[in-house]
Design a protein around this motif. Structure first.
Motif, PDB file in Angstrom:
ATOM      1  N   UNK A  12       0.823  -1.206   0.000  1.00  0.00           N
ATOM      2  CA  UNK A  12       0.000   0.000   0.000  1.00  0.00           C
ATOM      3  C   UNK A  12       0.859   1.259   0.000  1.00  0.00           C
ATOM      4  N   UNK A  13       1.923   1.263   0.745  1.00  0.00           N
ATOM      5  CA  UNK A  13       2.798   2.442   0.789  1.00  0.00           C
ATOM      6  C   UNK A  13       3.542   2.588  -0.532  1.00  0.00           C
ATOM      7  N   UNK A  14       3.703   3.846  -0.988  1.00  0.00           N
ATOM      8  CA  UNK A  14       4.379   4.086  -2.265  1.00  0.00           C
ATOM      9  C   UNK A  14       5.848   3.665  -2.211  1.00  0.00           C
ATOM     10  N   UNK A  15       6.471   3.723  -1.032  1.00  0.00           N
ATOM     11  CA  UNK A  15       7.869   3.313  -0.911  1.00  0.00           C
ATOM     12  C   UNK A  15       8.051   1.825  -1.156  1.00  0.00           C
ATOM     13  N   UNK A  16       6.966   1.016  -0.969  1.00  0.00           N
ATOM     14  CA  UNK A  16       7.054  -0.434  -1.162  1.00  0.00           C
ATOM     15  C   UNK A  16       6.809  -0.842  -2.606  1.00  0.00           C
ATOM     16  N   UNK A  17       6.459   0.092  -3.476  1.00  0.00           N
ATOM     17  CA  UNK A  17       6.179  -0.237  -4.886  1.00  0.00           C
ATOM     18  C   UNK A  17       6.709   0.881  -5.795  1.00  0.00           C
ATOM     19  N   UNK A  18       8.004   1.072  -5.850  1.00  0.00           N
ATOM     20  CA  UNK A  18       8.563   2.153  -6.686  1.00  0.00           C
ATOM     21  C   UNK A  18       8.350   1.930  -8.184  1.00  0.00           C
ATOM     22  N   UNK A  19       8.230   0.665  -8.603  1.00  0.00           N
ATOM     23  CA  UNK A  19       8.055   0.399 -10.030  1.00  0.00           C
ATOM     24  C   UNK A  19       6.675   0.826 -10.544  1.00  0.00           C
ATOM     25  N   UNK A  20       5.737   1.030  -9.655  1.00  0.00           N
ATOM     26  CA  UNK A  20       4.401   1.443 -10.083  1.00  0.00           C
ATOM     27  C   UNK A  20       4.264   2.960 -10.207  1.00  0.00           C
ATOM     28  N   UNK A  21       5.291   3.704  -9.771  1.00  0.00           N
ATOM     29  CA  UNK A  21       5.220   5.169  -9.783  1.00  0.00           C
ATOM     30  C   UNK A  21       5.870   5.703 -11.059  1.00  0.00           C
ATOM     31  N   UNK A  22       5.177   5.552 -12.147  1.00  0.00           N
ATOM     32  CA  UNK A  22       5.683   6.014 -13.447  1.00  0.00           C
ATOM     33  C   UNK A  22       5.511   7.534 -13.530  1.00  0.00           C
ATOM     34  N   UNK A  23       6.605   8.227 -13.772  1.00  0.00           N
ATOM     35  CA  UNK A  23       6.562   9.696 -13.841  1.00  0.00           C
ATOM     36  C   UNK A  23       6.461  10.219 -15.269  1.00  0.00           C
ATOM     37  N   UNK A  24       6.589   9.348 -16.247  1.00  0.00           N
ATOM     38  CA  UNK A  24       6.526   9.793 -17.640  1.00  0.00           C
ATOM     39  C   UNK A  24       5.105   9.807 -18.162  1.00  0.00           C
ATOM     40  N   UNK A  25       5.011  10.092 -19.444  1.00  0.00           N
ATOM     41  CA  UNK A  25       3.699  10.123 -20.084  1.00  0.00           C
ATOM     42  C   UNK A  25       3.227   8.694 -20.351  1.00  0.00           C
ATOM     43  N   UNK A  26       1.988   8.437 -20.050  1.00  0.00           N
ATOM     44  CA  UNK A  26       1.415   7.103 -20.205  1.00  0.00           C
ATOM     45  C   UNK A  26       0.113   7.211 -20.986  1.00  0.00           C
ATOM     46  N   UNK A  27      -0.255   6.071 -21.560  1.00  0.00           N
ATOM     47  CA  UNK A  27      -1.548   5.953 -22.236  1.00  0.00           C
ATOM     48  C   UNK A  27      -2.377   4.948 -21.453  1.00  0.00           C
ATOM     49  N   UNK A  28      -3.504   5.402 -20.970  1.00  0.00           N
ATOM     50  CA  UNK A  28      -4.391   4.568 -20.157  1.00  0.00           C
ATOM     51  C   UNK A  28      -5.580   4.158 -21.006  1.00  0.00           C
TER      52      UNK A  28
END
Length: 330
Positions: free
Chosen positions: A200-216
């Motif tokens: 749940x904490x963002x520190x435990x899942x750094x790979x999910x915090x994409x800072x670039x442009x994404x297409x959803x």
């Protein structure tokens, strides 16, 4: 003197007298004494019996021969209130069964309409969406381009996924870079999927915090309706229990637009995402509950069963099947 008497006297005088041993009942002696005490007139007097009145002495008396019994049913009559209630049960159950048939038709048509939207190509999401028009595009596949605002991320939960506790990750998607000439608000809410409680904490899942442009790519969904058992959200404390689209949009400064990110069902991909803390998106399918067939069977069965019970009650005599003999006019 007679010769026989003289002979008897001579014999008795010559033969010595011997005592004769006799036994006498004491009760008899007592009665003999009472009789001796009574006078002769009293002995001849008979005891008088008291006259007792008998039912047959009455000239108006009727016996069971004069008044034979008649056959009659035992028990009381049926209770009218109980019969009305018993009659209302099968009628009400039958009406509810007919109503569930209509509900089944409505739900089937609705699911067919949503499934038709799923097979269509995804639409690009315009910069501004009218919230009132989302109802006509519910379950419509759309795609949007932008950057996630992880600083405004919200977790809704707890939510279960395959028996494991976790949360739904809601992240605003900023699309201002794509629509540079548009002056309005272009941010929308994206439900990225489910993550485990340990991630749940963002520190435990750094790979999910994409800072670039994404297409959803996902499904455009109508705002949810809250039930009375769900507690109220506490935005100031970061506690979200229900996806209140309008409340969450106001809290993050977004449009009240809800997009559920989708992914193809893949067990290995889900395990990989869960280990890395990347949210697991939902499958692109209609997940509406359709239990109306069971309700139809239940209501019609109840109507039939209570109808048979009512028929048995009305057929049987009140108070049971027994009969009794009754005499009146005694």
């Amino acid at each position: 003197m007679d010769k026989s008497r003289l002979l008897w006297r001579a014999v008795t005088q010559q033969t010595p007298s011997r005592p004769i041993s006799t036994w006498t009942c004491t009760q008899c002696l007592h009665l003999r004494q009472q009789h001796r005490a009574l006078k002769p007139a009293q002995l001849l007097r008979r005891p008088q019996r008291r006259h007792q009145t008998q039912p047959a002495d009455d000239p108006t008396f009727k016996s069971i021969v004069d008044n034979p019994p008649t056959l009659m049913r035992t028990g009381r009559r049926h209770n009218k209130v109980g019969l009305i209630i018993l009659a209302a049960i099968p009628i009400t159950a039958f009406v509810l069964g007919c109503w569930q048939v209509q509900r089944l038709t409505w739900k089937t048509d609705l699911m067919a309409k949503f499934e038709d939207r799923l097979v269509r190509d995804p639409l690009p999401l315009p910069p501004q969406i009218d919230p009132d028009a989302i109802h006509d595009f519910d379950y419509r596949r759309v795609y949007a381009r932008g950057r996630f605002r992880h600083d405004k991320e919200m977790l809704i939960g707890p939510r279960l996924h395959d028996g494991e506790d976790g949360y739904l990750v809601i992240t605003p998607l900023d699309r201002s870079a794509e629509f540079r000439g548009f002056t309005g608000n272009t941010t929308v809410l994206v439900c990225r999927g489910w993550v485990a409680k340990s991630k749940a904490a963002q520190a435990a899942r750094p790979e999910s915090l994409n800072t670039g442009e994404v297409v959803v790519e996902g499904l455009l969904r109508e705002p949810w309706k809250k039930n009375s058992f769900t507690p109220d959200n506490k935005p100031d404390e970061g506690a979200w229990y229900f996806p209140d689209v309008y409340q969450m949009a106001e809290h993050t400064g977004s449009q009240p637009v809800w997009i559920e990110e989708t992914m193809q069902p893949d067990l290995l991909a889900s395990y990989d995402r869960s280990a890395k803390g990347i949210p697991i998106g939902r499958a692109p399918e209609v997940n509406l509950r359709n239990n109306h067939v069971q309700y139809i069977f239940t209501w019609y069965s109840l109507s039939l069963a209570t109808t048979v019970m009512m028929w048995m009650v009305l057929k049987r005599p009140a108070g049971g099947r027994g009969r009794a003999r009754r005499n009146t006019g005694w």
